[in-house]
Write a protein that holds these residues in place. Sequence first.
Motif, short mmCIF file in Angstrom:
data_model
loop_
_atom_site.label_atom_id
_atom_site.label_comp_id
_atom_site.label_asym_id
_atom_site.label_seq_id
_atom_site.Cartn_x
_atom_site.Cartn_y
_atom_site.Cartn_z
N SER A 195 9.10 22.33 41.47
CA SER A 195 10.49 22.65 42.12
C SER A 195 11.52 21.62 41.43
O SER A 195 11.19 20.36 41.19
N THR A 196 12.60 22.04 41.39
CA THR A 196 13.83 21.30 40.98
C THR A 196 14.49 20.63 42.11
O THR A 196 15.52 19.80 42.01
N ASP A 197 14.15 20.89 43.45
CA ASP A 197 14.87 20.48 44.51
C ASP A 197 13.97 19.06 44.64
O ASP A 197 12.90 19.01 45.20
N LEU A 198 14.86 18.05 44.56
CA LEU A 198 14.34 16.58 44.98
C LEU A 198 14.54 15.76 46.21
O LEU A 198 14.22 15.02 46.54
N THR A 199 15.44 16.84 46.94
CA THR A 199 15.57 16.18 48.33
C THR A 199 14.48 15.94 49.14
O THR A 199 14.47 14.83 49.66
N PRO A 200 13.34 16.37 49.08
CA PRO A 200 12.13 16.14 50.00
C PRO A 200 11.72 14.67 49.44
O PRO A 200 11.23 13.94 50.34
N GLN A 201 11.41 14.46 48.22
CA GLN A 201 11.03 13.27 47.61
C GLN A 201 11.98 12.08 48.07
O GLN A 201 11.67 11.12 48.46
N PHE A 202 13.33 12.40 47.93
CA PHE A 202 14.30 11.28 48.14
C PHE A 202 14.39 10.89 49.69
O PHE A 202 14.35 9.63 49.89
N GLU A 203 14.11 12.12 50.47
CA GLU A 203 14.11 11.75 52.15
C GLU A 203 12.74 10.80 52.27
O GLU A 203 12.87 10.18 53.31
N ALA A 204 11.90 11.18 51.56
CA ALA A 204 10.62 10.44 52.07
C ALA A 204 10.43 9.05 51.50
O ALA A 204 10.28 8.18 52.16
N PHE A 205 11.36 8.80 50.30
CA PHE A 205 11.65 7.49 49.84
C PHE A 205 12.60 6.80 50.93
O PHE A 205 12.20 5.44 51.07
N LEU A 206 13.43 7.24 51.21
CA LEU A 206 14.37 6.60 52.46
C LEU A 206 13.65 6.26 53.84
O LEU A 206 13.78 5.28 54.22
N THR A 207 12.83 7.33 54.19
CA THR A 207 12.09 7.03 55.48
C THR A 207 11.06 6.02 55.08
O THR A 207 11.02 5.02 55.92
#
Length: 272
Positions: free
Chosen positions: A149-161
Amino acid sequence: MSEQSREPGWYQDPFGTGPEDRRYWDGDTWLAVQQTQPAQFEAPGAPAQQPPESFQGQPYAGQPYEPASQQGGWGGEQSPMGRFGAPASPEDRERTPDGVALASWGRRVAAYLIDALILALSSLLIGAALGIWGALADLFEATLQSSTSTDLTPQFEAFLTANAGTLLAFSLIQLLVSGLYHVVLVATRGRTPGKRLLGIRVRLREREGLPIWRAALSRWLLHFALPNLLSGVPGLGFVGAMFPILDGLWPIWDARRQAIHDKVAKTAVVRD
């Protein structure tokens, strides 16, 4: 005889310092036109006279009298508009009231950039100590390896959490270090390392002396702390980002070459 019924003419000056001082009453108000007459000069019925030719430095007849205690400025030579608005003379953009040369805008910007570089290096050390850069490196590596996937939102949200507490601590420590750097050094020495390298310092605008702690704190809060805090508030991030730019540019056109935070703190940046 009341002043309202008094005929126009020369009378004993109610604002004068002696019995020979005379001021002109135009039938409505005292004018800023004065002369000295013998003590036996009788005001009632006296014909209107023109101000003596030797009279200098006072308003012309028809301009209401304004006592000296109500005139603004330093030493009675400058109006309130001159004090808080446009300067009374070009010297206001060049020197403090006691004659100390003001720092140029270019020197102020150069000193600011040096201080920003020093604080950026301190942030790198703080982030390394807290493990933030390692966590970011892991996030970057994970995104490179992801091919689904090219959507990096899940990885970034996981990093913030996963790193919310660490990121909050990092922000608070950065703010504390910035406060110690700018407030303590300005209040105790009148300059940061950047200002020292550029040969400039912070002082009180109206008189020589180090800024008091409240003034040093006001400068930092307005230019650094509040914009950073606003940047995290939804809808106010743009204001937080733009205000330091406006504040930094303000000395270019200001009548006293002050930034907004200088005006609030009543300080000026001068040459050594």
